[in-house]
Design a protein around this motif. Sequence first.
Motif, PDB file in Angstrom:
ATOM      1  N   ARG A   1     -15.923  47.969 -26.601  1.00 45.74           N
ATOM      2  CA  ARG A   1     -14.895  48.399 -27.756  1.00 45.74           C
ATOM      3  C   ARG A   1     -13.644  48.171 -27.308  1.00 45.74           C
ATOM      4  O   ARG A   1     -12.529  48.553 -27.720  1.00 45.74           O
ATOM      5  CB  ARG A   1     -15.294  49.882 -28.103  1.00 45.74           C
ATOM      6  N   GLY A   2     -13.433  47.554 -25.941  1.00 44.76           N
ATOM      7  CA  GLY A   2     -12.349  46.922 -25.549  1.00 44.76           C
ATOM      8  C   GLY A   2     -11.551  48.162 -25.000  1.00 44.76           C
ATOM      9  O   GLY A   2     -10.042  47.890 -25.127  1.00 44.76           O
ATOM     10  N   LEU A   3     -11.884  49.137 -24.603  1.00 47.47           N
ATOM     11  CA  LEU A   3     -11.021  50.421 -24.241  1.00 47.47           C
ATOM     12  C   LEU A   3     -11.188  50.383 -22.713  1.00 47.47           C
ATOM     13  O   LEU A   3     -12.185  50.275 -22.146  1.00 47.47           O
ATOM     14  CB  LEU A   3     -11.477  51.616 -24.915  1.00 47.47           C
ATOM     15  N   ALA A   4      -9.999  50.476 -22.012  1.00 48.85           N
ATOM     16  CA  ALA A   4      -9.714  50.532 -20.609  1.00 48.85           C
ATOM     17  C   ALA A   4      -9.668  51.897 -20.305  1.00 48.85           C
ATOM     18  O   ALA A   4      -8.956  52.800 -20.821  1.00 48.85           O
ATOM     19  CB  ALA A   4      -8.686  49.636 -20.008  1.00 48.85           C
ATOM     20  N   GLU A   5     -10.079  52.452 -18.963  1.00 45.83           N
ATOM     21  CA  GLU A   5     -10.184  53.750 -18.727  1.00 45.83           C
ATOM     22  C   GLU A   5      -8.641  54.113 -18.453  1.00 45.83           C
ATOM     23  O   GLU A   5      -8.366  55.176 -18.584  1.00 45.83           O
ATOM     24  CB  GLU A   5     -10.900  53.827 -17.277  1.00 45.83           C
ATOM     25  N   ASP A   6      -7.971  53.287 -17.773  1.00 43.50           N
ATOM     26  CA  ASP A   6      -6.534  53.815 -17.574  1.00 43.50           C
ATOM     27  C   ASP A   6      -5.649  53.925 -18.892  1.00 43.50           C
ATOM     28  O   ASP A   6      -4.472  54.393 -18.815  1.00 43.50           O
ATOM     29  CB  ASP A   6      -6.010  52.852 -16.781  1.00 43.50           C
ATOM     30  N   THR A   7      -6.106  53.531 -20.283  1.00 40.62           N
ATOM     31  CA  THR A   7      -5.149  53.720 -21.172  1.00 40.62           C
ATOM     32  C   THR A   7      -5.965  55.004 -22.071  1.00 40.62           C
ATOM     33  O   THR A   7      -5.521  54.987 -23.276  1.00 40.62           O
ATOM     34  CB  THR A   7      -5.419  52.532 -22.185  1.00 40.62           C
ATOM     35  N   LEU A   8      -6.658  55.685 -21.611  1.00 42.29           N
ATOM     36  CA  LEU A   8      -7.270  56.968 -22.287  1.00 42.29           C
ATOM     37  C   LEU A   8      -6.441  57.997 -22.397  1.00 42.29           C
ATOM     38  O   LEU A   8      -5.582  58.030 -21.480  1.00 42.29           O
ATOM     39  CB  LEU A   8      -8.785  57.271 -21.834  1.00 42.29           C
ATOM     40  N   LEU A   9      -6.307  58.788 -23.405  1.00 43.06           N
ATOM     41  CA  LEU A   9      -5.738  59.955 -23.763  1.00 43.06           C
ATOM     42  C   LEU A   9      -5.885  60.941 -22.796  1.00 43.06           C
ATOM     43  O   LEU A   9      -5.010  61.819 -22.394  1.00 43.06           O
ATOM     44  CB  LEU A   9      -6.123  60.462 -25.159  1.00 43.06           C
ATOM     45  N   LEU A  10      -7.173  61.102 -22.149  1.00 44.34           N
ATOM     46  CA  LEU A  10      -7.630  62.071 -21.188  1.00 44.34           C
ATOM     47  C   LEU A  10      -8.259  61.422 -19.945  1.00 44.34           C
ATOM     48  O   LEU A  10      -8.682  60.699 -20.209  1.00 44.34           O
ATOM     49  CB  LEU A  10      -8.674  63.204 -21.890  1.00 44.34           C
ATOM     50  N   PRO A  11      -8.301  62.213 -18.892  1.00 47.66           N
ATOM     51  CA  PRO A  11      -9.167  61.653 -17.745  1.00 47.66           C
ATOM     52  C   PRO A  11     -10.390  62.167 -18.113  1.00 47.66           C
ATOM     53  O   PRO A  11     -10.665  63.095 -18.344  1.00 47.66           O
ATOM     54  CB  PRO A  11      -8.654  62.466 -16.376  1.00 47.66           C
ATOM     55  N   VAL A  12     -11.362  61.178 -17.930  1.00 49.18           N
ATOM     56  CA  VAL A  12     -12.664  61.307 -18.199  1.00 49.18           C
ATOM     57  C   VAL A  12     -13.592  60.653 -16.863  1.00 49.18           C
ATOM     58  O   VAL A  12     -12.861  59.718 -16.216  1.00 49.18           O
ATOM     59  CB  VAL A  12     -13.253  61.081 -19.258  1.00 49.18           C
ATOM     60  N   GLN A  13     -14.621  61.067 -16.457  1.00 47.62           N
ATOM     61  CA  GLN A  13     -15.363  60.553 -15.619  1.00 47.62           C
ATOM     62  C   GLN A  13     -16.340  59.458 -16.403  1.00 47.62           C
ATOM     63  O   GLN A  13     -17.238  59.780 -17.155  1.00 47.62           O
ATOM     64  CB  GLN A  13     -16.388  61.392 -14.875  1.00 47.62           C
ATOM     65  N   VAL A  14     -16.128  58.248 -15.803  1.00 43.69           N
ATOM     66  CA  VAL A  14     -16.766  57.343 -16.709  1.00 43.69           C
ATOM     67  C   VAL A  14     -18.008  56.876 -15.969  1.00 43.69           C
ATOM     68  O   VAL A  14     -18.087  56.703 -14.839  1.00 43.69           O
ATOM     69  CB  VAL A  14     -16.086  55.743 -16.625  1.00 43.69           C
ATOM     70  N   LEU A  15     -19.393  56.717 -16.731  1.00 46.53           N
ATOM     71  CA  LEU A  15     -20.451  56.654 -16.105  1.00 46.53           C
ATOM     72  C   LEU A  15     -21.370  55.487 -16.486  1.00 46.53           C
ATOM     73  O   LEU A  15     -21.340  54.832 -17.823  1.00 46.53           O
ATOM     74  CB  LEU A  15     -21.343  57.935 -16.658  1.00 46.53           C
ATOM     75  N   ASP A  16     -22.316  54.881 -15.682  1.00 53.07           N
ATOM     76  CA  ASP A  16     -22.858  53.741 -16.249  1.00 53.07           C
ATOM     77  C   ASP A  16     -24.318  54.401 -16.631  1.00 53.07           C
ATOM     78  O   ASP A  16     -24.273  55.654 -16.662  1.00 53.07           O
ATOM     79  CB  ASP A  16     -23.114  52.953 -14.969  1.00 53.07           C
ATOM     80  N   ALA A  17     -25.261  53.532 -16.875  1.00 55.44           N
ATOM     81  CA  ALA A  17     -26.507  53.859 -17.409  1.00 55.44           C
ATOM     82  C   ALA A  17     -27.234  55.038 -16.526  1.00 55.44           C
ATOM     83  O   ALA A  17     -27.755  56.053 -16.851  1.00 55.44           O
ATOM     84  CB  ALA A  17     -27.591  53.026 -17.562  1.00 55.44           C
ATOM     85  N   PRO A  18     -27.492  55.034 -15.185  1.00 55.89           N
ATOM     86  CA  PRO A  18     -28.044  55.869 -14.175  1.00 55.89           C
ATOM     87  C   PRO A  18     -27.347  57.033 -14.185  1.00 55.89           C
ATOM     88  O   PRO A  18     -27.844  58.313 -14.432  1.00 55.89           O
ATOM     89  CB  PRO A  18     -27.904  55.325 -12.766  1.00 55.89           C
ATOM     90  N   GLY A  19     -25.848  57.184 -14.191  1.00 57.71           N
ATOM     91  CA  GLY A  19     -25.041  58.179 -14.131  1.00 57.71           C
ATOM     92  C   GLY A  19     -25.407  59.117 -15.625  1.00 57.71           C
ATOM     93  O   GLY A  19     -25.180  60.247 -15.597  1.00 57.71           O
ATOM     94  N   LEU A  20     -25.427  58.486 -16.789  1.00 56.71           N
ATOM     95  CA  LEU A  20     -25.676  58.968 -17.863  1.00 56.71           C
ATOM     96  C   LEU A  20     -26.964  59.750 -18.067  1.00 56.71           C
ATOM     97  O   LEU A  20     -27.114  60.995 -18.579  1.00 56.71           O
ATOM     98  CB  LEU A  20     -25.616  58.053 -19.195  1.00 56.71           C
ATOM     99  N   ARG A  21     -28.110  59.209 -17.232  1.00 55.97           N
ATOM    100  CA  ARG A  21     -29.510  59.772 -17.277  1.00 55.97           C
ATOM    101  C   ARG A  21     -29.335  60.968 -16.394  1.00 55.97           C
ATOM    102  O   ARG A  21     -29.945  62.056 -16.644  1.00 55.97           O
ATOM    103  CB  ARG A  21     -30.508  58.957 -16.577  1.00 55.97           C
ATOM    104  N   GLU A  22     -28.593  61.003 -15.475  1.00 55.82           N
ATOM    105  CA  GLU A  22     -28.269  62.196 -14.340  1.00 55.82           C
ATOM    106  C   GLU A  22     -27.789  63.277 -15.205  1.00 55.82           C
ATOM    107  O   GLU A  22     -27.968  64.353 -15.122  1.00 55.82           O
ATOM    108  CB  GLU A  22     -27.645  61.816 -13.051  1.00 55.82           C
TER     109      GLU A  22
END
Length: 119
Positions: A87-108
């Motif tokens: 969706r063209g969103l960069a982590e450093d431009t988000l409104l809040l700090p979030v932990q960004v997860l890839d597929a294995p992290g999502l499963r965990e």
Amino acid sequence: MARSLLIVSRQAPWSGPHAREALDMALAGGAYDLPIALLFLDDGVFQLQRGQQPGALEQKDLGANLQALPLFGVESLYACRHSLQTRGLAEDTLLLPVQVLDAPGLRELLDAHDEVVTI
């Protein structure tokens, strides 16, 4: 001990009431000191985008609610890396700090919670 809850928010803030309902559920649970985490997935990552102008669609801004999450004890915030990238969103431009997860992290993350609610 309270059961942990993961709320998965998959809807864009302008696509109807679902994004607000997910936030309301997280805020309410946080007010009662329940262990709650919030995952932004699919179009739900658009909730984290800065500079939204919901008034153009005659909707309320979710930004204030999002920024209130830590005040209500909801500090475990996550976003899907693939959803952000597609969706063209960069982590450093988000409104809040979030932990960004890839597929294995999502499963965990999903496995780590007793209950998962998708909105």
